[in-house]
Design an enzyme around this catalytic site. Sequence first.
Site, PDB file in Angstrom:
ATOM      1  N   LYS A 154       0.826  -1.217   0.000  1.00  0.00           N
ATOM      2  CA  LYS A 154       0.000   0.000   0.000  1.00  0.00           C
ATOM      3  C   LYS A 154       0.859   1.264   0.000  1.00  0.00           C
ATOM      4  CE  LYS A 154      -4.382  -1.763   1.313  1.00  0.00           C
ATOM      5  NZ  LYS A 154      -5.235  -2.288   2.339  1.00  0.00           N
ATOM      6  N   LYS A 189     -13.717  -5.001  -6.427  1.00  0.00           N
ATOM      7  CA  LYS A 189     -14.440  -3.726  -6.356  1.00  0.00           C
ATOM      8  C   LYS A 189     -13.588  -2.549  -6.834  1.00  0.00           C
ATOM      9  CE  LYS A 189     -13.758  -3.795  -1.381  1.00  0.00           C
ATOM     10  NZ  LYS A 189     -14.404  -4.039  -0.109  1.00  0.00           N
ATOM     11  N   LYS A 209      -8.971 -11.231 -10.847  1.00  0.00           N
ATOM     12  CA  LYS A 209     -10.115 -11.502  -9.973  1.00  0.00           C
ATOM     13  C   LYS A 209     -11.210 -10.450 -10.067  1.00  0.00           C
ATOM     14  CE  LYS A 209      -8.924 -11.834  -5.643  1.00  0.00           C
ATOM     15  NZ  LYS A 209      -8.676 -12.143  -4.250  1.00  0.00           N
TER      16      LYS A 209
END
Length: 326
Positions: free
Chosen positions: A113, A196, A193
Amino acid sequence: MNKRVFSGARPTARQHIGNLLGAIHNYVDLQKEFDECIYCIVDVHALTTLQDTGKLQANIQDLTLDWLAAGLDPEKSIIFVQSHVPEVMELHTLLGMVTPLSWLLRVPTFKEKAKLHPENVNYGLVGYPVLMTADIVLYKAEVVPVGEDQLPHLELAREIARRFNNIFGETFPEPVARLTSFPSIPGLDGKGKMSKEVETSVIEIAHTEEETKSRIMNAVTDPERKYRKDPGHPEVCSIYALHKFFTESQVAELEGQCRTAGIGCVDCKKLLVESLNADLRPLRLKRAELAGKPDYVRQVLANGADRARVIARQTIKEVKQKMGLA
Ligand code: SF4
């Protein structure tokens, strides 16, 4: 089984069928196996990456509706919003005193991240595993359902709990992973995959049947199948992957038809539209009914927070006594 289960989900978007077939169905099953399941909408965790916090309340409402419609039972399970029980923030601070910084800096997701958002490497990102540990141990949960990729986080939670126990005396059970092999649902964009992060790759639980149809009819299939007469490769196609779940009885036949060009992609997709919409129809009807009762949904979350707070207050009292704060 008389053990307490804890799991949380970040309210960063509406849930999609990948979430449904993986985590949510698993949550529903765990309710049958364990006496007490705690399912938490971790809104504070969402703040570490959520840019537009104006959507947070709507996302919380959506996630609650998705869970309830899919079969989470508020009479049996404790369903609540993380920040509605602020004791978790207190425990986060206190656990921070026993967590070496080096443990947090070695967490792989922190490194990822930090690389993805170098402009915003905030403390929340580093402290994420401490808050996650506080989420679990505040309720003295013993079982945490996780996918394989979550195991390093849970191991860290166990280490933090163990360190606290070693310094201040036996307080927290070390949470044990309930390893669940979530099916990997490919995205409709043909790139990895269903996620979202890529809006067009998903079918949301809350989509209408028309929206579902549009997403499926526009989905990427086998890139090598350019014409109707070309044989296909179902193993690389997201439509085929979804047929395995929603058109199970015909999947072997479809595979053969795809490989021999006995069926075209348009007809194959239309079949999926029908089976998937039929499968989700009861859940979506229930969701629509619940969406029309906002007071009920609010009440579910308020009751959940009340029940969670009773456990949380006992734990905080014990922790403060052991740390010499009371
Ligand atoms: Fe995919 Fe079906 Fe087309 Fe085969 S026929 S490539 S499984 S959409």
